[in-house]
Motif scaffolding. Structure first.
Motif, PDB file in Angstrom:
ATOM      1  N   PHE A  86     -11.125   0.710 -14.505  1.00 59.58           N
ATOM      2  CA  PHE A  86      -9.727   1.118 -14.415  1.00 59.58           C
ATOM      3  C   PHE A  86      -8.767  -0.067 -14.291  1.00 59.58           C
ATOM      4  O   PHE A  86      -9.016  -1.003 -13.531  1.00 59.58           O
ATOM      5  CB  PHE A  86      -9.515   1.984 -13.168  1.00 59.58           C
ATOM      6  CG  PHE A  86     -10.088   3.356 -13.246  1.00 59.58           C
ATOM      7  CD1 PHE A  86      -9.312   4.438 -13.604  1.00 59.58           C
ATOM      8  CD2 PHE A  86     -11.421   3.577 -12.929  1.00 59.58           C
ATOM      9  CE1 PHE A  86      -9.830   5.723 -13.662  1.00 59.58           C
ATOM     10  CE2 PHE A  86     -11.969   4.857 -12.972  1.00 59.58           C
ATOM     11  CZ  PHE A  86     -11.177   5.936 -13.342  1.00 59.58           C
ATOM     12  N   MET A  99      -5.031  -0.912 -12.699  1.00 59.79           N
ATOM     13  CA  MET A  99      -4.451  -0.387 -11.451  1.00 59.79           C
ATOM     14  C   MET A  99      -2.991   0.035 -11.605  1.00 59.79           C
ATOM     15  O   MET A  99      -2.657   1.212 -11.486  1.00 59.79           O
ATOM     16  CB  MET A  99      -4.564  -1.423 -10.331  1.00 59.79           C
ATOM     17  CG  MET A  99      -4.062  -0.895  -8.987  1.00 59.79           C
ATOM     18  SD  MET A  99      -4.207  -2.079  -7.620  1.00 59.79           S
ATOM     19  CE  MET A  99      -2.858  -3.222  -8.033  1.00 59.79           C
ATOM     20  N   THR A 148      -1.633   2.989 -13.736  1.00 61.33           N
ATOM     21  CA  THR A 148      -2.775   3.835 -14.079  1.00 61.33           C
ATOM     22  C   THR A 148      -3.281   4.584 -12.850  1.00 61.33           C
ATOM     23  O   THR A 148      -3.398   5.808 -12.868  1.00 61.33           O
ATOM     24  CB  THR A 148      -3.917   2.986 -14.674  1.00 61.33           C
ATOM     25  OG1 THR A 148      -3.450   2.337 -15.860  1.00 61.33           O
ATOM     26  CG2 THR A 148      -5.121   3.849 -15.028  1.00 61.33           C
ATOM     27  N   LEU A 149      -3.588   3.851 -11.793  1.00 64.61           N
ATOM     28  CA  LEU A 149      -4.048   4.462 -10.543  1.00 64.61           C
ATOM     29  C   LEU A 149      -2.913   4.673  -9.548  1.00 64.61           C
ATOM     30  O   LEU A 149      -2.904   5.663  -8.817  1.00 64.61           O
ATOM     31  CB  LEU A 149      -5.121   3.581  -9.893  1.00 64.61           C
ATOM     32  CG  LEU A 149      -6.425   3.398 -10.661  1.00 64.61           C
ATOM     33  CD1 LEU A 149      -7.310   2.367  -9.955  1.00 64.61           C
ATOM     34  CD2 LEU A 149      -7.168   4.730 -10.779  1.00 64.61           C
ATOM     35  N   LEU A 189       0.128   7.501  -5.431  1.00 64.51           N
ATOM     36  CA  LEU A 189      -0.932   7.497  -6.433  1.00 64.51           C
ATOM     37  C   LEU A 189      -0.472   8.245  -7.670  1.00 64.51           C
ATOM     38  O   LEU A 189       0.343   9.166  -7.589  1.00 64.51           O
ATOM     39  CB  LEU A 189      -2.193   8.166  -5.891  1.00 64.51           C
ATOM     40  CG  LEU A 189      -2.936   7.472  -4.755  1.00 64.51           C
ATOM     41  CD1 LEU A 189      -4.078   8.356  -4.282  1.00 64.51           C
ATOM     42  CD2 LEU A 189      -3.473   6.119  -5.207  1.00 64.51           C
ATOM     43  N   THR A 233      -5.715  10.567  -9.373  1.00 64.44           N
ATOM     44  CA  THR A 233      -6.453   9.329  -9.100  1.00 64.44           C
ATOM     45  C   THR A 233      -7.644   9.549  -8.180  1.00 64.44           C
ATOM     46  O   THR A 233      -8.786   9.227  -8.529  1.00 64.44           O
ATOM     47  CB  THR A 233      -5.522   8.260  -8.490  1.00 64.44           C
ATOM     48  OG1 THR A 233      -4.577   7.833  -9.467  1.00 64.44           O
ATOM     49  CG2 THR A 233      -6.310   7.054  -8.026  1.00 64.44           C
ATOM     50  N   LEU A 291     -11.763   9.591  -9.376  1.00 61.37           N
ATOM     51  CA  LEU A 291     -12.746   8.619  -8.891  1.00 61.37           C
ATOM     52  C   LEU A 291     -13.926   9.324  -8.249  1.00 61.37           C
ATOM     53  O   LEU A 291     -15.090   8.968  -8.487  1.00 61.37           O
ATOM     54  CB  LEU A 291     -12.092   7.667  -7.895  1.00 61.37           C
ATOM     55  CG  LEU A 291     -11.058   6.689  -8.469  1.00 61.37           C
ATOM     56  CD1 LEU A 291     -10.372   5.930  -7.349  1.00 61.37           C
ATOM     57  CD2 LEU A 291     -11.705   5.723  -9.448  1.00 61.37           C
ATOM     58  N   LEU A 306      -4.854  -0.695  -2.774  1.00 55.31           N
ATOM     59  CA  LEU A 306      -5.846   0.382  -2.822  1.00 55.31           C
ATOM     60  C   LEU A 306      -6.403   0.734  -1.451  1.00 55.31           C
ATOM     61  O   LEU A 306      -6.757   1.892  -1.197  1.00 55.31           O
ATOM     62  CB  LEU A 306      -6.967   0.003  -3.786  1.00 55.31           C
ATOM     63  CG  LEU A 306      -6.519  -0.080  -5.254  1.00 55.31           C
ATOM     64  CD1 LEU A 306      -7.626  -0.622  -6.128  1.00 55.31           C
ATOM     65  CD2 LEU A 306      -6.051   1.290  -5.760  1.00 55.31           C
ATOM     66  N   LEU A 356      -4.995  11.740 -15.155  1.00 58.36           N
ATOM     67  CA  LEU A 356      -6.374  11.381 -14.811  1.00 58.36           C
ATOM     68  C   LEU A 356      -7.230  12.602 -14.500  1.00 58.36           C
ATOM     69  O   LEU A 356      -8.455  12.503 -14.479  1.00 58.36           O
ATOM     70  CB  LEU A 356      -6.379  10.419 -13.623  1.00 58.36           C
ATOM     71  CG  LEU A 356      -5.852   9.012 -13.899  1.00 58.36           C
ATOM     72  CD1 LEU A 356      -5.786   8.203 -12.601  1.00 58.36           C
ATOM     73  CD2 LEU A 356      -6.731   8.289 -14.918  1.00 58.36           C
TER      74      LEU A 356
END
Length: 216
Positions: free
Chosen positions: A7, A9, A12-13, A86, A90, A94, A119, A205
């Protein structure tokens, strides 16, 4: 068959890009320096040296570039403490991937200290088995170096790895590395040639795990 999912970050996350854009604009205004969206969008997915190079070229001054970067960072760091969120799906994504037996990695243009701090704030940093950051590569995205290094660390060939990205630069990096690229566009729409090079373009996601499982 995909064995590892790597991924990006920012954008995206975590929803950092919107905060960054605001910080660039506020910081520039405080310094009496003009900055527009077109210039800011060039920073997305880039390493710090690349961003500084773009700034210096645009303003023709190292001092101006350094001043605007430093003020933007101060503002952004404060905003992150209270406003960072987030991206949709996300945490769930995961957990789904790990439960399904995929290795999960991180490949971000941000520095390691920033990625870890960001994170860990959401309790997600320890979910990543490999972490590759901007200061570890000579050539940042869109060059494939970062994803080639991330694949090497994961212990799999690029064709066994999925890359999850939001930006043009990140997608191009993953495609050039030979990975299966899954795009979840954030602020700037992807050009059609990048879309054509992706395995899939997803809305959120939440759709990723099912999409990854279709690759055989």
């Amino acid at each position: 068959m995909i064995k590892a999912v790597i991924f990006d970050m920012d954008g995206t996350l975590v929803d950092t890009e919107r905060l960054g854009i605001k910080a660039w604009k506020v910081g520039a205004a405080e310094l009496g320096i003009a900055i527009d969206d077109a210039l800011i969008y060039q920073f997305i997915g880039r390493t710090l040296p690349d961003v500084m190079g773009i700034l210096e070229e645009h303003y023709g001054s190292h001092e101006a570039a350094d001043a605007i970067y430093r003020r933007h960072k101060e503002i952004r760091d404060e905003m992150v403490k209270t406003d960072l969120e987030l991206k949709a799906g996300t945490a769930e994504c995961l957990d789904e991937l790990l439960a399904a037996g995929y290795q999960v990695g991180l490949a971000t243009s941000s520095r390691h200290v920033t990625a870890e701090r960001t994170l860990k704030a959401f309790g997600l940093f320890d979910k990543f088995e490999t972490v590759t950051c901007g200061e570890e590569v000579e050539h940042g995205k869109p060059d494939p170096e970062m994803y080639l290094l991330a694949c090497k660390r994961a212990g799999f060939a690029p064709e066994e790895c999925a890359v999850v990205e939001d930006s043009r630069n990140g997608c191009v990096s993953g495609i050039a590395a030979g990975c299966h690229v899954f795009a979840v566009p954030d602020i700037v729409p992807l050009p059609q040639d990048v879309v054509d090079g992706c395995a899939a373009v997803l809305d959120t996601l939440f759709d990723l795990t099912a999409a990854v499982k279709t690759v055989r």
